[in-house]
Design a protein around this motif. Structure first.
Motif, PDB file in Angstrom:
ATOM      1  N   GLU A  81      26.558  45.843  44.224  1.00  0.00           N
ATOM      2  CA  GLU A  81      26.885  45.340  42.892  1.00  0.00           C
ATOM      3  C   GLU A  81      28.331  45.657  42.528  1.00  0.00           C
ATOM      4  OE1 GLU A  81      22.395  45.612  40.953  1.00  0.00           O
ATOM      5  OE2 GLU A  81      23.892  47.150  40.496  1.00  0.00           O
ATOM      6  N   THR A  82      28.802  46.833  42.932  1.00  0.00           N
ATOM      7  CA  THR A  82      30.203  47.179  42.684  1.00  0.00           C
ATOM      8  C   THR A  82      31.130  46.224  43.419  1.00  0.00           C
ATOM      9  OG1 THR A  82      29.652  49.523  42.387  1.00  0.00           O
ATOM     10  CG2 THR A  82      31.956  48.985  42.865  1.00  0.00           C
ATOM     11  N   ALA A  83      30.789  45.897  44.674  1.00  0.00           N
ATOM     12  CA  ALA A  83      31.602  44.942  45.439  1.00  0.00           C
ATOM     13  C   ALA A  83      31.617  43.584  44.752  1.00  0.00           C
ATOM     14  CB  ALA A  83      31.058  44.819  46.861  1.00  0.00           C
ATOM     15  N   PHE A  84      30.459  43.153  44.263  1.00  0.00           N
ATOM     16  CA  PHE A  84      30.359  41.865  43.572  1.00  0.00           C
ATOM     17  C   PHE A  84      31.187  41.875  42.299  1.00  0.00           C
ATOM     18  CE2 PHE A  84      28.266  38.836  40.729  1.00  0.00           C
ATOM     19  CZ  PHE A  84      28.133  37.721  41.549  1.00  0.00           C
ATOM     20  N   LEU A  85      31.047  42.920  41.507  1.00  0.00           N
ATOM     21  CA  LEU A  85      31.786  43.027  40.245  1.00  0.00           C
ATOM     22  C   LEU A  85      33.287  43.211  40.472  1.00  0.00           C
ATOM     23  CD1 LEU A  85      29.294  45.312  38.283  1.00  0.00           C
ATOM     24  CD2 LEU A  85      29.947  42.983  37.640  1.00  0.00           C
ATOM     25  N   SER A  86      33.652  43.833  41.600  1.00  0.00           N
ATOM     26  CA  SER A  86      35.075  44.042  41.870  1.00  0.00           C
ATOM     27  C   SER A  86      35.772  42.748  42.280  1.00  0.00           C
ATOM     28  CB  SER A  86      35.272  45.097  42.967  1.00  0.00           C
ATOM     29  OG  SER A  86      34.836  44.606  44.226  1.00  0.00           O
ATOM     30  N   TRP A  87      34.981  41.750  42.651  1.00  0.00           N
ATOM     31  CA  TRP A  87      35.557  40.459  43.030  1.00  0.00           C
ATOM     32  C   TRP A  87      35.575  39.505  41.842  1.00  0.00           C
ATOM     33  CZ3 TRP A  87      38.374  38.417  46.766  1.00  0.00           C
ATOM     34  CH2 TRP A  87      38.450  37.018  46.874  1.00  0.00           C
ATOM     35  N   PHE A  88      34.476  39.460  41.084  1.00  0.00           N
ATOM     36  CA  PHE A  88      34.360  38.470  40.017  1.00  0.00           C
ATOM     37  C   PHE A  88      34.892  39.006  38.692  1.00  0.00           C
ATOM     38  CE2 PHE A  88      31.324  36.361  42.853  1.00  0.00           C
ATOM     39  CZ  PHE A  88      31.854  35.089  42.784  1.00  0.00           C
ATOM     40  N   ALA A  89      36.184  38.826  38.511  1.00  0.00           N
ATOM     41  CA  ALA A  89      36.828  39.092  37.221  1.00  0.00           C
ATOM     42  C   ALA A  89      37.836  37.973  37.001  1.00  0.00           C
ATOM     43  CB  ALA A  89      37.519  40.453  37.230  1.00  0.00           C
ATOM     44  N   PRO A  90      37.358  36.743  36.858  1.00  0.00           N
ATOM     45  CA  PRO A  90      38.258  35.596  36.778  1.00  0.00           C
ATOM     46  C   PRO A  90      39.058  35.559  35.491  1.00  0.00           C
ATOM     47  CG  PRO A  90      36.017  34.909  36.308  1.00  0.00           C
ATOM     48  CD  PRO A  90      35.940  36.343  36.741  1.00  0.00           C
ATOM     49  N   VAL A  91      40.155  34.828  35.517  1.00  0.00           N
ATOM     50  CA  VAL A  91      40.929  34.563  34.304  1.00  0.00           C
ATOM     51  C   VAL A  91      40.839  33.066  34.024  1.00  0.00           C
ATOM     52  CG1 VAL A  91      42.483  36.513  34.637  1.00  0.00           C
ATOM     53  CG2 VAL A  91      43.096  34.292  35.576  1.00  0.00           C
ATOM     54  N   GLY A  92      40.863  32.713  32.756  1.00  0.00           N
ATOM     55  CA  GLY A  92      40.691  31.311  32.410  1.00  0.00           C
ATOM     56  C   GLY A  92      41.131  31.005  30.999  1.00  0.00           C
ATOM     57  N   VAL A  93      40.171  30.708  30.128  1.00  0.00           N
ATOM     58  CA  VAL A  93      40.487  30.252  28.775  1.00  0.00           C
ATOM     59  C   VAL A  93      41.165  31.345  27.956  1.00  0.00           C
ATOM     60  CG1 VAL A  93      39.526  29.297  26.650  1.00  0.00           C
ATOM     61  CG2 VAL A  93      38.587  28.619  28.853  1.00  0.00           C
ATOM     62  N   SER A  94      40.724  32.588  28.103  1.00  0.00           N
ATOM     63  CA  SER A  94      41.368  33.674  27.347  1.00  0.00           C
ATOM     64  C   SER A  94      42.827  33.823  27.758  1.00  0.00           C
ATOM     65  CB  SER A  94      40.616  34.990  27.558  1.00  0.00           C
ATOM     66  OG  SER A  94      40.575  35.333  28.926  1.00  0.00           O
ATOM     67  N   ALA A  95      43.102  33.699  29.066  1.00  0.00           N
ATOM     68  CA  ALA A  95      44.491  33.781  29.530  1.00  0.00           C
ATOM     69  C   ALA A  95      45.307  32.615  28.994  1.00  0.00           C
ATOM     70  CB  ALA A  95      44.533  33.804  31.060  1.00  0.00           C
ATOM     71  N   LEU A  96      44.711  31.430  28.927  1.00  0.00           N
ATOM     72  CA  LEU A  96      45.413  30.273  28.371  1.00  0.00           C
ATOM     73  C   LEU A  96      45.736  30.507  26.896  1.00  0.00           C
ATOM     74  CD1 LEU A  96      46.431  27.338  28.524  1.00  0.00           C
ATOM     75  CD2 LEU A  96      44.089  26.596  28.033  1.00  0.00           C
ATOM     76  N   PHE A  97      44.778  31.024  26.158  1.00  0.00           N
ATOM     77  CA  PHE A  97      45.001  31.298  24.742  1.00  0.00           C
ATOM     78  C   PHE A  97      46.137  32.301  24.543  1.00  0.00           C
ATOM     79  CE2 PHE A  97      43.985  34.203  21.164  1.00  0.00           C
ATOM     80  CZ  PHE A  97      44.308  33.344  20.123  1.00  0.00           C
ATOM     81  N   TYR A  98      46.094  33.406  25.259  1.00  0.00           N
ATOM     82  CA  TYR A  98      47.117  34.432  25.083  1.00  0.00           C
ATOM     83  C   TYR A  98      48.477  33.981  25.627  1.00  0.00           C
ATOM     84  CZ  TYR A  98      43.607  37.737  23.504  1.00  0.00           C
ATOM     85  OH  TYR A  98      42.628  38.365  22.769  1.00  0.00           O
ATOM     86  N   ALA A  99      48.468  33.145  26.664  1.00  0.00           N
ATOM     87  CA  ALA A  99      49.738  32.642  27.192  1.00  0.00           C
ATOM     88  C   ALA A  99      50.429  31.733  26.188  1.00  0.00           C
ATOM     89  CB  ALA A  99      49.497  31.883  28.503  1.00  0.00           C
ATOM     90  N   THR A 100      49.674  30.820  25.576  1.00  0.00           N
ATOM     91  CA  THR A 100      50.274  29.928  24.574  1.00  0.00           C
ATOM     92  C   THR A 100      50.690  30.699  23.327  1.00  0.00           C
ATOM     93  OG1 THR A 100      48.010  29.367  23.868  1.00  0.00           O
ATOM     94  CG2 THR A 100      49.110  27.844  25.375  1.00  0.00           C
TER      95      THR A 100
END
Length: 415
Positions: free
Chosen positions: A344-363
């Motif tokens: 589970e740690t291996a799975f969680l260490s991989w899946f931390a995607p960036v998306g809409v929140s990054a778009l919001f903070y970037a703009t």
């Protein structure tokens, strides 16, 4: 702009993706990835059917507001899915992954960007803070739906959902530090501690909690007295999220945090829900709000500016997104080993995607600082994340499903 063309393209894409959603998810082609690609296809760099200028709103404003509303709806769905007693029973996970995890991810991401891109430290810090939060929208395929329920353990889904909700709201505090250092260097720390931390974040959290509690009590009251024609919570959730988003902004608080805290408290106040069919309906409604922003982003991707950066930039951005999480989860494993096993740690260490929140903070950051390269780097990170995490969601979920029984057998044998 021909509104009928927009409706036909956007709704047509969503209809096709919904019709084959199960097949596409199992083939590691989730909605965000497909919508991003579709947006790029119909945008000015391919077919040229639509341009951001056609909407009659400045590109940055359109993307920021679309991302803000999308986040509110997405976070509301995440918060409402957490079972009663979750926060009390999982306080250790939240304290470690938010208290220490966000700081470590920020340091790692900033270090990779500063070293790899050769940009000024404050720009690296700002982009690093933008990509630090885990995105609740891109994680949707691995925390909700039939594939997630079949292959990913409940505690992993709930913990990833809770983390993505809180750190999206708290990401505002991280982003505002470099923004203030770039725009108001003499007043940066004072304004960060007083205006941003005390009012926008802490007071915003209190306002969200109080509002969520009162609205939850209102929901229970009107339901018990038969004052609602529709007894479903679904009639509440979207208006509730938008109400908290708008009110939070009017009060000059961190509105994203207000939404998540408010709906999380609301979900703990109302009776425990068991309406599985209703949850499926909510998922379908949520997709109508969550996926179009990726079509817009696909249309706005700055391919020309990415080309000017050369091949190093995408490699560095992808490394920053992936390494920030891998280093953090394994560094914090001594504090989390009683919560998640190694698989589970291996799975969680991989899946931390960036998306809409990054778009919001970037703009938001581009609007405050005027540095357009922030948007260029952030969209490169989002695209890399959507592709990498999207294509690996199905195989790694299947790996976790097969690995869990093996671990249980190992524990039984060892005992």
């Amino acid at each position: 702009m021909d509104i009928n063309l927009v409706l036909a393209l956007f709704a047509g894409a969503l209809l096709v993706f919904a019709a084959f959603s199960t097949v596409l998810q199992r083939a590691s082609l989730p909605g965000p990835l497909l919508c991003l690609g579709f947006g790029a296809l119909i945008g000015p760099h391919a077919l040229g059917l639509l341009r951001m200028e056609d909407f009659g709103v400045p590109e940055g404003t359109l993307l920021e507001q679309a991302a803000r509303i999308t986040l509110a709806i997405g976070l509301a769905g995440v918060a409402l899915r957490l079972p009663h007693g979750y926060w009390r029973n999982n306080a250790r996970w939240i304290a470690v992954i938010i208290g220490a995890g966000m700081a470590v991810m920020l340091v790692v991401a900033t270090g990779v960007l500063w070293w790899g891109l050769g940009v000024p430290f404050l720009i690296a810090l700002l982009v690093g803070s933008i990509i630090t939060p885990t995105d609740p929208v891109v994680t949707t395929p691995i925390v909700t739906g039939s594939m997630a329920e079949e292959k990913v353990t409940e505690r992993v889904r709930h913990n990833l959902s809770a983390e993505s909700g809180i750190n999206d709201g708290l990401g505002y505090l991280f982003v505002m530090l470099p923004v203030l250092l770039l725009t108001k260097p003499d007043q940066a720390w004072h304004e960060l501690l007083t205006k941003v931390l005390l009012w926008e974040v802490l007071a915003g959290a209190v306002i969200g909690a109080v509002a969520g509690y009162l609205l939850g009590k209102l929901f229970v009251l009107v339901r018990e007295h038969g004052l609602m024609e529709e007894s479903s919570y679904l009639a509440f959730i979207v208006p509730l999220a938008l109400l908290l988003l708008g009110a939070g902004k009017l009060l000059s608080t961190d509105a994203i945090l207000v939404v998540f805290i408010g709906v999380a408290v609301f979900g703990q106040v109302i009776p425990q829900r068991e309406e599985a069919q209703e949850d499926k309906v909510h998922d379908a409604v949520a997709r109508l709000f969550l996926l179009p922003v990726f079509i817009l982003l696909g249309m706005a991707l700055p391919f020309g500016e990415w080309t000017q950066l050369g091949w190093v930039a995408p490699v560095v951005m992808a490394a920053a997104v992936l390494v920030r999480r891998l280093v953090t989860l394994w560094a914090l494993r001594p504090l989390l080993k009683d919560i998640h096993d190694r698989s589970e740690t291996a799975f969680l260490s991989w899946f931390a995607p960036v998306g809409v929140s990054a778009l919001f903070y970037a703009t938001l950051a581009e609007r405050h600082t005027g540095h357009h390269e922030i948007f260029v780097y952030a969209t490169l990170a989002i695209t890399a994340s959507v592709i990498v995490h999207g294509l690996t969601s199905a195989p790694l979920s299947a790996w976790l499903q097969h690995r869990e029984p093996q671990l249980k057998e190992e524990k039984e044998t060892a005992a």
